[in-house]
Design a protein around this motif. Structure first.
Motif, PDB file in Angstrom:
ATOM      1  N   TYR A 125       0.837  -1.196   0.000  1.00  0.00           N
ATOM      2  CA  TYR A 125       0.000   0.000   0.000  1.00  0.00           C
ATOM      3  C   TYR A 125       0.874   1.249   0.000  1.00  0.00           C
ATOM      4  CZ  TYR A 125      -3.652  -3.217   1.495  1.00  0.00           C
ATOM      5  OH  TYR A 125      -4.545  -4.255   1.565  1.00  0.00           O
ATOM      6  N   VAL A 126       0.354   2.319  -0.622  1.00  0.00           N
ATOM      7  CA  VAL A 126       1.026   3.619  -0.606  1.00  0.00           C
ATOM      8  C   VAL A 126       0.060   4.643  -0.037  1.00  0.00           C
ATOM      9  CG1 VAL A 126       1.967   5.496  -2.021  1.00  0.00           C
ATOM     10  CG2 VAL A 126       2.567   3.125  -2.533  1.00  0.00           C
ATOM     11  N   LYS A 127       0.568   5.420   0.900  1.00  0.00           N
ATOM     12  CA  LYS A 127      -0.177   6.558   1.435  1.00  0.00           C
ATOM     13  C   LYS A 127       0.524   7.804   0.929  1.00  0.00           C
ATOM     14  CE  LYS A 127      -2.202   8.573   5.557  1.00  0.00           C
ATOM     15  NZ  LYS A 127      -3.245   9.174   4.780  1.00  0.00           N
ATOM     16  N   LEU A 128      -0.226   8.648   0.229  1.00  0.00           N
ATOM     17  CA  LEU A 128       0.368   9.866  -0.315  1.00  0.00           C
ATOM     18  C   LEU A 128       0.827  10.786   0.803  1.00  0.00           C
ATOM     19  CD1 LEU A 128      -2.114  10.636  -3.229  1.00  0.00           C
ATOM     20  CD2 LEU A 128       0.143   9.568  -3.366  1.00  0.00           C
ATOM     21  N   SER A 129       1.892  11.502   0.529  1.00  0.00           N
ATOM     22  CA  SER A 129       2.453  12.448   1.490  1.00  0.00           C
ATOM     23  C   SER A 129       1.401  13.478   1.888  1.00  0.00           C
ATOM     24  CB  SER A 129       3.650  13.167   0.858  1.00  0.00           C
ATOM     25  OG  SER A 129       4.063  14.241   1.663  1.00  0.00           O
ATOM     26  N   GLU A 130       1.364  13.787   3.161  1.00  0.00           N
ATOM     27  CA  GLU A 130       0.452  14.812   3.661  1.00  0.00           C
ATOM     28  C   GLU A 130       1.201  16.103   3.977  1.00  0.00           C
ATOM     29  OE1 GLU A 130      -1.542  12.876   6.918  1.00  0.00           O
ATOM     30  OE2 GLU A 130      -2.921  11.847   5.562  1.00  0.00           O
ATOM     31  N   ASP A 131       2.489  16.139   3.671  1.00  0.00           N
ATOM     32  CA  ASP A 131       3.308  17.333   3.899  1.00  0.00           C
ATOM     33  C   ASP A 131       2.779  18.456   3.005  1.00  0.00           C
ATOM     34  OD1 ASP A 131       5.271  19.294   4.076  1.00  0.00           O
ATOM     35  OD2 ASP A 131       6.939  17.892   3.819  1.00  0.00           O
ATOM     36  N   THR A 132       2.429  19.579   3.585  1.00  0.00           N
ATOM     37  CA  THR A 132       1.838  20.684   2.821  1.00  0.00           C
ATOM     38  C   THR A 132       2.884  21.659   2.287  1.00  0.00           C
ATOM     39  OG1 THR A 132       1.477  21.937   4.855  1.00  0.00           O
ATOM     40  CG2 THR A 132      -0.357  20.568   4.056  1.00  0.00           C
ATOM     41  N   SER A 133       4.149  21.487   2.656  1.00  0.00           N
ATOM     42  CA  SER A 133       5.173  22.392   2.138  1.00  0.00           C
ATOM     43  C   SER A 133       5.486  22.049   0.680  1.00  0.00           C
ATOM     44  CB  SER A 133       6.442  22.330   2.996  1.00  0.00           C
ATOM     45  OG  SER A 133       6.994  21.030   2.965  1.00  0.00           O
ATOM     46  N   TRP A 134       5.886  23.081  -0.086  1.00  0.00           N
ATOM     47  CA  TRP A 134       6.202  22.922  -1.496  1.00  0.00           C
ATOM     48  C   TRP A 134       7.506  22.149  -1.651  1.00  0.00           C
ATOM     49  CZ3 TRP A 134       4.137  23.349  -6.145  1.00  0.00           C
ATOM     50  CH2 TRP A 134       4.969  23.412  -7.254  1.00  0.00           C
ATOM     51  N   ILE A 135       7.477  21.132  -2.493  1.00  0.00           N
ATOM     52  CA  ILE A 135       8.668  20.373  -2.856  1.00  0.00           C
ATOM     53  C   ILE A 135       8.752  20.455  -4.374  1.00  0.00           C
ATOM     54  CG2 ILE A 135       9.738  18.076  -2.846  1.00  0.00           C
ATOM     55  CD1 ILE A 135       8.248  17.539  -0.226  1.00  0.00           C
ATOM     56  N   GLU A 136       9.945  20.635  -4.910  1.00  0.00           N
ATOM     57  CA  GLU A 136      10.100  20.944  -6.326  1.00  0.00           C
ATOM     58  C   GLU A 136       9.437  19.952  -7.275  1.00  0.00           C
ATOM     59  OE1 GLU A 136      13.889  22.562  -7.650  1.00  0.00           O
ATOM     60  OE2 GLU A 136      14.304  23.091  -5.557  1.00  0.00           O
ATOM     61  N   SER A 137       9.374  18.671  -6.922  1.00  0.00           N
ATOM     62  CA  SER A 137       8.734  17.709  -7.820  1.00  0.00           C
ATOM     63  C   SER A 137       7.232  17.954  -7.931  1.00  0.00           C
ATOM     64  CB  SER A 137       9.005  16.272  -7.370  1.00  0.00           C
ATOM     65  OG  SER A 137       8.366  15.985  -6.145  1.00  0.00           O
ATOM     66  N   ASP A 138       6.648  18.750  -7.016  1.00  0.00           N
ATOM     67  CA  ASP A 138       5.211  19.067  -7.078  1.00  0.00           C
ATOM     68  C   ASP A 138       4.854  19.784  -8.380  1.00  0.00           C
ATOM     69  OD1 ASP A 138       4.852  18.008  -4.535  1.00  0.00           O
ATOM     70  OD2 ASP A 138       4.936  19.964  -3.540  1.00  0.00           O
ATOM     71  N   PHE A 139       5.786  20.583  -8.900  1.00  0.00           N
ATOM     72  CA  PHE A 139       5.508  21.351 -10.109  1.00  0.00           C
ATOM     73  C   PHE A 139       5.056  20.443 -11.251  1.00  0.00           C
ATOM     74  CE2 PHE A 139       6.904  22.970 -14.242  1.00  0.00           C
ATOM     75  CZ  PHE A 139       6.158  24.133 -14.308  1.00  0.00           C
ATOM     76  N   TYR A 140       5.738  19.320 -11.447  1.00  0.00           N
ATOM     77  CA  TYR A 140       5.449  18.441 -12.582  1.00  0.00           C
ATOM     78  C   TYR A 140       4.205  17.581 -12.374  1.00  0.00           C
ATOM     79  CZ  TYR A 140       9.654  20.174 -14.612  1.00  0.00           C
ATOM     80  OH  TYR A 140      10.592  21.014 -15.140  1.00  0.00           O
ATOM     81  N   GLN A 141       3.570  17.686 -11.215  1.00  0.00           N
ATOM     82  CA  GLN A 141       2.308  17.000 -10.972  1.00  0.00           C
ATOM     83  C   GLN A 141       1.117  17.907 -11.301  1.00  0.00           C
ATOM     84  OE1 GLN A 141       1.872  13.818 -10.138  1.00  0.00           O
ATOM     85  NE2 GLN A 141       3.997  13.313  -9.747  1.00  0.00           N
TER      86      GLN A 141
END
Length: 155
Positions: A125-141
């Motif tokens: 199982y995978v639980k998506l990260s709940e960290d609300t801070s911006w991480i650079e890979s977020d841009f490509y999502q």
């Protein structure tokens, strides 16, 4: 150092199935995921790469934080390494003031979003990260990142 992003001999691409929002999300049977080593799956609209490396499962955003290339294709600059456990970008460099200069690993910080992997009764199982801070890979999502990825694929 072995490269978990090298081209796999097998790849499992899984379709997103209806699962409860927030997860954990079933991503496959342990033995099947071990056999293929890398699996691409979309969870709640986010593209994730699940990797089995040296006896451990990891899950991280599927696109390289720097240019949006697919990590499963090894599309990350060769001078950088990503920590599968932390999403930290590492590079090898020397301090030119040292005599002789000795190569060392340095951190550029966390650049790739990671997600939590758990195993229960041979199910993974995978639980998506709940960290609300911006991480650079977020841009490509996001939508802008999808446009950039499409431009890169045409080149």
């Amino acid at each position: 150092m072995t490269d978990p992003f090298r081209q796999p001999t097998h790849l499992l691409v899984m379709e997103e199935k209806e699962q409860p929002k927030g997860g954990p999300h079933f991503v496959g049977k342990k033995d099947e995921l071990i056999e293929v080593k890398q699996s691409f799956i979309t969870l709640e609209g986010r593209d994730i790469l699940v990797i089995y490396h040296q006896g451990v499962f990891y899950a991280l955003d599927a696109y390289c934080y720097h240019a949006g290339g697919l990590l499963l294709n090894g599309d990350i600059e060769h001078k950088y390494k990503l920590s599968l456990a932390k999403g930290e970008c590492l590079y090898k460099g020397c301090n030119p003031k040292e005599k002789p200069p000795v190569p060392r690993w340095f951190s550029k910080g966390v650049k790739q979003r990671i997600h939590t992997v758990t195993e229960t009764n041979e199910d993974v199982y995978v639980k998506l990260s709940e960290d609300t801070s911006w991480i650079e890979s977020d841009f490509y999502q996001g939508e802008d990142g999808k446009v950039e990825r499409a431009k890169t694929e045409k080149e």
